[in-house]
Design a protein around this motif. Structure first.
Motif, PDB file in Angstrom:
ATOM      1  N   VAL A 190      23.531 -34.236 -13.760  1.00 41.37           N
ATOM      2  CA  VAL A 190      24.642 -33.242 -13.581  1.00 41.37           C
ATOM      3  C   VAL A 190      24.220 -31.963 -14.112  1.00 41.37           C
ATOM      4  O   VAL A 190      23.982 -30.970 -13.239  1.00 41.37           O
ATOM      5  N   LEU A 191      23.580 -31.796 -15.442  1.00 40.34           N
ATOM      6  CA  LEU A 191      23.131 -30.540 -15.775  1.00 40.34           C
ATOM      7  C   LEU A 191      22.120 -30.029 -15.222  1.00 40.34           C
ATOM      8  O   LEU A 191      21.671 -29.097 -14.975  1.00 40.34           O
ATOM      9  N   TYR A 192      21.131 -31.159 -14.868  1.00 40.94           N
ATOM     10  CA  TYR A 192      19.844 -30.851 -14.229  1.00 40.94           C
ATOM     11  C   TYR A 192      20.127 -30.286 -12.662  1.00 40.94           C
ATOM     12  O   TYR A 192      19.543 -29.243 -12.564  1.00 40.94           O
ATOM     13  N   LEU A 193      20.984 -31.051 -11.906  1.00 39.86           N
ATOM     14  CA  LEU A 193      20.864 -30.640 -10.595  1.00 39.86           C
ATOM     15  C   LEU A 193      21.970 -29.328 -10.431  1.00 39.86           C
ATOM     16  O   LEU A 193      21.849 -28.378  -9.677  1.00 39.86           O
ATOM     17  N   VAL A 194      23.195 -29.649 -11.171  1.00 37.89           N
ATOM     18  CA  VAL A 194      24.339 -28.601 -10.732  1.00 37.89           C
ATOM     19  C   VAL A 194      24.035 -27.595 -11.982  1.00 37.89           C
ATOM     20  O   VAL A 194      24.174 -26.426 -11.673  1.00 37.89           O
ATOM     21  N   GLY A 195      23.824 -27.894 -13.057  1.00 38.97           N
ATOM     22  CA  GLY A 195      23.493 -26.893 -14.157  1.00 38.97           C
ATOM     23  C   GLY A 195      22.608 -25.766 -13.739  1.00 38.97           C
ATOM     24  O   GLY A 195      22.879 -24.533 -14.251  1.00 38.97           O
ATOM     25  N   THR A 196      21.501 -26.118 -13.279  1.00 33.40           N
ATOM     26  CA  THR A 196      20.636 -25.221 -12.815  1.00 33.40           C
ATOM     27  C   THR A 196      20.825 -24.200 -11.771  1.00 33.40           C
ATOM     28  O   THR A 196      20.826 -23.126 -12.041  1.00 33.40           O
ATOM     29  N   GLN A 197      21.711 -24.693 -10.935  1.00 34.29           N
ATOM     30  CA  GLN A 197      22.341 -23.685  -9.931  1.00 34.29           C
ATOM     31  C   GLN A 197      23.367 -22.859 -10.568  1.00 34.29           C
ATOM     32  O   GLN A 197      23.530 -21.694 -10.093  1.00 34.29           O
ATOM     33  N   VAL A 198      24.373 -23.425 -11.353  1.00 31.38           N
ATOM     34  CA  VAL A 198      25.056 -22.467 -11.896  1.00 31.38           C
ATOM     35  C   VAL A 198      24.363 -21.500 -13.042  1.00 31.38           C
ATOM     36  O   VAL A 198      24.792 -20.223 -13.196  1.00 31.38           O
ATOM     37  N   VAL A 199      23.540 -21.945 -13.830  1.00 32.44           N
ATOM     38  CA  VAL A 199      22.589 -20.630 -14.560  1.00 32.44           C
ATOM     39  C   VAL A 199      22.224 -19.867 -13.605  1.00 32.44           C
ATOM     40  O   VAL A 199      22.317 -18.483 -14.174  1.00 32.44           O
ATOM     41  N   GLY A 200      21.629 -19.992 -12.634  1.00 33.10           N
ATOM     42  CA  GLY A 200      20.779 -19.133 -11.590  1.00 33.10           C
ATOM     43  C   GLY A 200      22.218 -18.026 -11.338  1.00 33.10           C
ATOM     44  O   GLY A 200      21.671 -16.980 -11.236  1.00 33.10           O
ATOM     45  N   LEU A 201      23.267 -18.617 -10.922  1.00 35.75           N
ATOM     46  CA  LEU A 201      24.304 -17.671 -10.455  1.00 35.75           C
ATOM     47  C   LEU A 201      24.818 -17.029 -11.357  1.00 35.75           C
ATOM     48  O   LEU A 201      25.010 -15.617 -11.251  1.00 35.75           O
ATOM     49  N   LEU A 202      25.078 -17.626 -12.760  1.00 30.52           N
ATOM     50  CA  LEU A 202      25.642 -16.959 -13.980  1.00 30.52           C
ATOM     51  C   LEU A 202      24.474 -15.398 -14.265  1.00 30.52           C
ATOM     52  O   LEU A 202      25.123 -14.460 -14.331  1.00 30.52           O
ATOM     53  N   PHE A 203      23.105 -15.851 -14.080  1.00 26.46           N
ATOM     54  CA  PHE A 203      22.340 -14.721 -14.624  1.00 26.46           C
ATOM     55  C   PHE A 203      22.144 -13.654 -13.210  1.00 26.46           C
ATOM     56  O   PHE A 203      22.050 -12.479 -13.622  1.00 26.46           O
ATOM     57  N   MET A 204      22.608 -14.051 -12.278  1.00 26.48           N
ATOM     58  CA  MET A 204      22.632 -12.891 -10.917  1.00 26.48           C
ATOM     59  C   MET A 204      23.780 -12.053 -11.387  1.00 26.48           C
ATOM     60  O   MET A 204      23.786 -10.896 -11.091  1.00 26.48           O
ATOM     61  N   LEU A 205      24.931 -12.960 -11.581  1.00 28.68           N
ATOM     62  CA  LEU A 205      26.351 -12.026 -11.786  1.00 28.68           C
ATOM     63  C   LEU A 205      26.094 -11.142 -13.181  1.00 28.68           C
ATOM     64  O   LEU A 205      26.422 -10.003 -12.912  1.00 28.68           O
ATOM     65  N   LEU A 206      25.653 -11.756 -13.953  1.00 29.91           N
ATOM     66  CA  LEU A 206      25.209 -10.807 -15.157  1.00 29.91           C
ATOM     67  C   LEU A 206      24.214  -9.491 -15.029  1.00 29.91           C
ATOM     68  O   LEU A 206      24.524  -8.477 -15.281  1.00 29.91           O
ATOM     69  N   ALA A 207      22.904  -9.844 -14.227  1.00 32.62           N
ATOM     70  CA  ALA A 207      22.357  -8.687 -13.682  1.00 32.62           C
ATOM     71  C   ALA A 207      23.152  -7.592 -12.909  1.00 32.62           C
ATOM     72  O   ALA A 207      22.876  -6.463 -13.117  1.00 32.62           O
ATOM     73  N   ASN A 208      24.077  -8.083 -12.134  1.00 32.62           N
ATOM     74  CA  ASN A 208      24.858  -6.975 -11.454  1.00 32.62           C
ATOM     75  C   ASN A 208      25.708  -6.252 -12.258  1.00 32.62           C
ATOM     76  O   ASN A 208      25.960  -5.189 -12.115  1.00 32.62           O
ATOM     77  N   VAL A 209      26.511  -7.184 -13.394  1.00 31.55           N
ATOM     78  CA  VAL A 209      27.438  -6.518 -14.050  1.00 31.55           C
ATOM     79  C   VAL A 209      26.574  -5.158 -15.010  1.00 31.55           C
ATOM     80  O   VAL A 209      27.043  -4.357 -15.081  1.00 31.55           O
ATOM     81  N   LEU A 210      25.307  -5.790 -15.463  1.00 32.57           N
ATOM     82  CA  LEU A 210      24.398  -4.876 -16.350  1.00 32.57           C
ATOM     83  C   LEU A 210      23.845  -3.908 -15.332  1.00 32.57           C
ATOM     84  O   LEU A 210      23.151  -2.968 -15.978  1.00 32.57           O
ATOM     85  N   ASP A 211      23.565  -4.118 -14.303  1.00 39.92           N
ATOM     86  CA  ASP A 211      22.973  -3.083 -13.242  1.00 39.92           C
ATOM     87  C   ASP A 211      21.630  -3.337 -13.908  1.00 39.92           C
ATOM     88  O   ASP A 211      20.946  -2.278 -13.750  1.00 39.92           O
ATOM     89  N   ASN A 212      20.900  -4.361 -13.892  1.00 36.07           N
ATOM     90  CA  ASN A 212      19.434  -4.555 -14.551  1.00 36.07           C
ATOM     91  C   ASN A 212      18.992  -5.802 -13.996  1.00 36.07           C
ATOM     92  O   ASN A 212      19.315  -6.927 -14.525  1.00 36.07           O
ATOM     93  N   GLU A 213      18.310  -5.916 -12.977  1.00 39.70           N
ATOM     94  CA  GLU A 213      17.425  -6.951 -12.284  1.00 39.70           C
ATOM     95  C   GLU A 213      16.637  -7.994 -13.101  1.00 39.70           C
ATOM     96  O   GLU A 213      16.580  -8.924 -12.973  1.00 39.70           O
ATOM     97  N   ALA A 214      16.092  -7.110 -14.287  1.00 44.37           N
ATOM     98  CA  ALA A 214      15.283  -7.777 -15.328  1.00 44.37           C
ATOM     99  C   ALA A 214      15.997  -8.938 -15.732  1.00 44.37           C
ATOM    100  O   ALA A 214      15.216  -9.681 -16.600  1.00 44.37           O
ATOM    101  N   VAL A 215      17.350  -8.923 -16.044  1.00 43.57           N
ATOM    102  CA  VAL A 215      18.031  -9.865 -16.610  1.00 43.57           C
ATOM    103  C   VAL A 215      17.973 -11.204 -15.993  1.00 43.57           C
ATOM    104  O   VAL A 215      17.965 -12.358 -16.784  1.00 43.57           O
ATOM    105  N   VAL A 216      17.524 -11.382 -14.648  1.00 44.88           N
ATOM    106  CA  VAL A 216      17.525 -12.610 -13.912  1.00 44.88           C
ATOM    107  C   VAL A 216      16.363 -13.249 -14.593  1.00 44.88           C
ATOM    108  O   VAL A 216      16.372 -14.527 -14.636  1.00 44.88           O
ATOM    109  N   LYS A 217      15.349 -12.941 -15.087  1.00 45.85           N
ATOM    110  CA  LYS A 217      14.196 -13.526 -15.772  1.00 45.85           C
ATOM    111  C   LYS A 217      14.656 -14.406 -16.737  1.00 45.85           C
ATOM    112  O   LYS A 217      13.621 -15.140 -17.048  1.00 45.85           O
ATOM    113  N   TRP A 218      15.642 -14.219 -17.507  1.00 49.84           N
ATOM    114  CA  TRP A 218      16.010 -14.979 -18.850  1.00 49.84           C
ATOM    115  C   TRP A 218      16.450 -16.200 -18.379  1.00 49.84           C
ATOM    116  O   TRP A 218      16.767 -17.098 -19.291  1.00 49.84           O
ATOM    117  N   GLN A 219      16.481 -16.204 -17.121  1.00 48.80           N
ATOM    118  CA  GLN A 219      17.184 -17.735 -16.854  1.00 48.80           C
ATOM    119  C   GLN A 219      15.947 -18.832 -17.047  1.00 48.80           C
ATOM    120  O   GLN A 219      16.125 -19.955 -16.951  1.00 48.80           O
TER     121      GLN A 219
END
Length: 270
Positions: A190-219
């Motif tokens: 579950v962590l491998y399949l679902v967690g990977t998608q959740v992590v990607g979504l969280l970093f995309m949302l964080l990048a939007n909140v911080l207005d910094n696309e470079a944050v996505v790299k940290w995933q």
């Protein structure tokens, strides 16, 4: 080496690895078909429609993608093998016998890590041979040649080997943390399949909140993402360099192996 051979024997004499091997083969077939379609579209000049531009649209990048087809699910399967190498001892209640015959628990875990890495190599070898045959045929029929003389392609193949070896080691580490077989398998999958998608979504949302696309790299700190990054040629703006993914995975392997040894040395298995 006797310990390593015994660990390999435990896997060979069960049907589990057959089911995982079949799953890996099916994942290769599906992934290669999709990657071949992407490569055909990209190399015919339609890559922009798929969001593939720049270095990613080169023949070498697409060849590297073809030759590592099936990696995503393949890594999950070798991780499960690593988990089963440890949890089988507790599920079948052979842990006590194992540690009585070999009192040095560190040696037992090290043998499991070595055996897991060898199994990871075996899975990599078989899947890579399949990808090489299919990929070389596809590329040659499209007049691109095999492209195996390209360093980018060779690097992707070698780093894919590293990924398979590391994920089996990670599986052993997870097995020492969660000795319940069903719990370890379900949690890790579950962590491998679902967690990977959740992590990607969280970093995309964080990048939007911080207005910094470079944050996505940290995933890339998520191991499944790191695996994909390190075999990818032609990084885009949302992915770090391949060596970053390699360092992240190596770090996980070292920590996982060390933690697994420490926990096993202290655990009561009577």
């Amino acid at each position: 080496m006797n310990l390593v051979r015994s660990e390999l024997l435990k896997i060979r004499t069960t049907s589990t690895w057959w089911w995982l091997a079949i799953g890996a083969f099916l994942s290769i077939a599906l992934a290669f078909a999709f990657n071949a379609w992407v490569a055909d579209e990209t190399l015919s000049g339609e890559g922009e429609n798929l969001g593939i531009t720049g270095d990613q649209a080169t023949a070498a990048a697409q060849a590297a993608n073809l030759y590592t087809s099936g990696q995503y699910l393949g890594l999950m399967f070798v991780m499960l093998i690593g988990i089963l190498m440890v949890t089988n001892e507790f599920f079948h209640q052979t842990a006590t016998t194992t540690f009585l015959s070999t009192p040095r628990r560190t040696s037992v875990i090290l043998s499991k890590l070595v055996a897991a890495s060898l199994l990871g190599f075996a899975f990599w070898l078989v899947t890579t041979v399949i990808d090489l045959i299919a990929g070389a045929t596809f590329l040659s029929l499209n007049d691109y040649g095999t492209l195996l003389d390209e360093w980018a392609v060779q690097r992707a193949l070698l780093l894919n080997l590293l990924a398979y070896a590391i994920w089996t080691v990670l599986g052993v580490g997870i097995g020492t943390l969660i000795t319940n077989q069903l719990g370890a398998v379900i949690t890790s999958a579950v962590l491998y399949l679902v967690g990977t998608q959740v992590v990607g979504l969280l970093f995309m949302l964080l990048a939007n909140v911080l207005d910094n696309e470079a944050v996505v790299k940290w995933q890339v700190i998520w191991p499944a993402v790191a695996s994909t990054v390190m075999v990818s040629e032609g990084q885009n703006d949302f992915a770090p360099a391949w060596w970053v993914g390699a360092l992240v995975l190596i770090g996980y392997a070292v920590v996982s192996g060390a933690v697994g040894i420490m926990i096993t040395r202290r655990r009561d298995v009577s």
